[in-house]
Design an enzyme around this catalytic site. Structure first.
Site, mmCIF file in Angstrom:
data_model
loop_
_atom_site.group_PDB
_atom_site.id
_atom_site.type_symbol
_atom_site.label_atom_id
_atom_site.label_comp_id
_atom_site.label_asym_id
_atom_site.label_seq_id
_atom_site.Cartn_x
_atom_site.Cartn_y
_atom_site.Cartn_z
ATOM 1 N N CYS A 331 1.010 -1.082 0.145
ATOM 2 C CA CYS A 331 -0.047 -0.197 -0.023
ATOM 3 C C CYS A 331 0.736 1.316 -0.001
ATOM 4 O O CYS A 331 1.504 1.495 -0.953
ATOM 5 C CB CYS A 331 -0.978 -0.141 1.348
ATOM 6 S SG CYS A 331 -2.456 1.019 0.899
ATOM 7 N N HIS A 428 -3.840 -5.935 0.927
ATOM 8 C CA HIS A 428 -3.215 -6.381 2.354
ATOM 9 C C HIS A 428 -3.915 -7.787 2.487
ATOM 10 O O HIS A 428 -4.827 -8.033 2.172
ATOM 11 C CB HIS A 428 -4.036 -5.483 3.504
ATOM 12 C CG HIS A 428 -3.496 -4.049 3.094
ATOM 13 N ND1 HIS A 428 -2.194 -3.828 3.854
ATOM 14 C CD2 HIS A 428 -3.698 -2.759 2.854
ATOM 15 C CE1 HIS A 428 -1.986 -2.648 4.070
ATOM 16 N NE2 HIS A 428 -2.869 -1.865 3.418
#
Length: 484
Positions: A331, A428
């Protein structure tokens, strides 16, 4: 009709989240339909619900303990700090605004109505709601407009159990002192107390429990010993983020960013017996013997990139790559690994174009509109299935995206260097998938020794048994009152 009970603490990090998870599973095992609830949480470690909303990671774990899917109503107000004085405010799963502390105080009356609405919706579908407070009700300077503790308890008519942490010392003063500073009305909402994290022979504190009960007039509901397997459960708070046990084997170095976010990616790695996960604090160098440097997510990517450079970690990381080490950016960490981060609208501060770490041939443009979704993917090289979530601003493109190493449906995801040693992606939760984790560790010379999801379930069962043994569950159920 649903009933509710609220667990408040004498301070932050006294174990409220863990106790609520244990109670949720223990009461679910008794056949009750249980839901967790936290009116207001502050955390950059968010979870994504099936309907694309954000809630605190702790409430997602508590929902799992209750054997139900997370819902936005379980944490209707989530504060995600972006600076020392301001936070992004998530209301019922969606971004509401980014507010300073002063501006947030003015919005609180509106937010209480959303909180009570969510609480009542949960009440319509469940038998018992176990509510978690935040911080401490003893912070009476914050009582006006309070959403997290007694303000909510008053608005929703919920009785309270106060929990103290004996491991910190002074637990009698913690509990008795809380009663002393509360108003009579707030003190009357507390129906019982418990003491958490005891070590040693519990009979040595019998007199202490008696003294607290006599001093406060509250029911003594139990003395809970330290739960030694707590580290096997996903960490809720950045305060809980610490290096794993020293085990030998390969080392995974994780630089602690100032605004680290969604660091639950580390939990499966910390649980692996053949790995040593080391959190690198500011001022410390990245270790030269690390096999993998994992750069986690960030709530403020550009500011954390500056922080990364200020520690000299950019130099350490370049040396790590020259030695043949592996790098994974997730991310915000993925965005940092590229050549440039362009923020034309000033979403993260002043508009501008910022040089990245230059380890991936990619560029990221920050754009309004956050992607928040659960995602199912597969690893291109092995075909292993991966489930996780996306929660980010920004769009990333560049030549290294042609070596995407994941696919989410028909969409390629991620980027990799030509030799495959530097990789990044927006997904994630990768390492929660046993097959992918086993394959990825094998390419770095390590073996996987656990089934992570099975380990979490086993630990939740142990936690429920622990709580049931040391707390008076029958009395707690009697103290719970109907949801208005």
């Amino acid at each position: 009709m649903a009933r509710a009970i609220m667990i408040q603490g004498t301070g932050s990090n006294v174990g409220k989240s863990m106790l609520v998870a244990g109670l949720a599973r223990a009461f679910r095992d008794r056949g009750l339909r249980v839901a967790p609830f936290k009116p207001q949480n502050m955390s950059n470690n968010a979870a994504v619900t099936e309907d694309g909303g954000e809630i605190g990671r702790a409430q997602a774990l508590q929902a799992r303990a209750a054997r139900i899917a997370p819902r936005i109503d379980m944490n209707p107000v989530l504060l995600k700090p972006e600076t020392d004085t301001g936070a992004q405010v998530i209301v019922q799963g969606q971004r509401f605004a980014t507010l300073s502390a002063r501006d947030y105080a003015r919005e609180k009356p509106k937010l209480m109505s959303a909180i009570v609405q969510s609480f009542q919706r949960l009440g319509a579908d469940h038998d018992l709601i176990v509510v978690e407070g935040a911080g401490s009700p003893a912070e009476v300077n914050l009582r006006a407009g309070d959403l997290a503790n007694m303000g909510f308890a008053e608005a929703a008519g919920v009785p309270v159990i106060l929990v103290g942490d004996i491991d910190r010392g002074g637990v009698i003063a913690q509990i008795v002192g809380t009663q002393a500073v509360l108003s009579d009305a707030d003190a009357a909402r507390i129906r019982g107390f418990a003491v958490n994290r005891f070590r040693g022979d519990p009979t040595l504190f019998d007199d202490g429990m008696t003294r607290i009960a006599e001093q406060t007039g509250w029911a003594s509901l139990g003395l809970v010993p330290w739960f030694h397997d707590a580290w096997k459960l996903p960490a809720e708070d950045v305060l809980d983020l610490s290096s794993g046990p020293e085990r030998g084997g390969i080392k995974v170095a994780v630089p602690r960013l100032n605004r680290i976010a969604n660091f639950d990616d580390l939990d499966p790695l910390t649980s692996e017996p053949g790995l040593e996960v080391q959190i690198i604090e500011a001022g410390q160098p990245l270790p030269g013997d690390a096999t993998l440097v994992l750069i986690p997510g960030s709530k403020a990517t550009i500011a954390d990139l500056e922080h990364f450079r200020a520690q000299g970690w950019d130099i350490d990381l370049a040396a790590h790559v020259r030695r043949g080490g592996h790098v994974l950016g997730l991310c915000g960490g993925y965005q940092m690994l590229g050549d440039w981060i362009d923020d034309p609208d000033g979403i993260e501060g002043r508009p501008g174009r910022h040089p990245g770490l230059g380890l991936l041939r990619i560029e990221t443009v920050m754009k309004p509109g956050k992607r928040v979704r659960l995602s199912a993917a597969h690893h291109v090289e092995t075909g292993e299935a991966v489930t996780g979530y996306e929660i980010h601003l920004g769009h990333t493109t560049g030549p290294d995206c042609d070596r995407a190493w994941l696919r989410i449906g028909d969409r390629p995801e991620g980027a990799a260097s030509a030799d495959g040693r530097v990789r990044g992606c927006y997904l994630h939760g990768l390492y929660g998938a046993d097959g992918f984790r086993r394959a990825d560790l094998a390419r770095m010379g390590a073996q996987s020794g656990i089934s992570y999801e099975a380990s979490v379930e086993e630990t939740l069962d142990k936690l429920a048994a622990h709580v049931a043994q040391h707390l008076d569950l029958d009395r707690i159920l009697e103290l719970a009152e109907p949801v208005a």
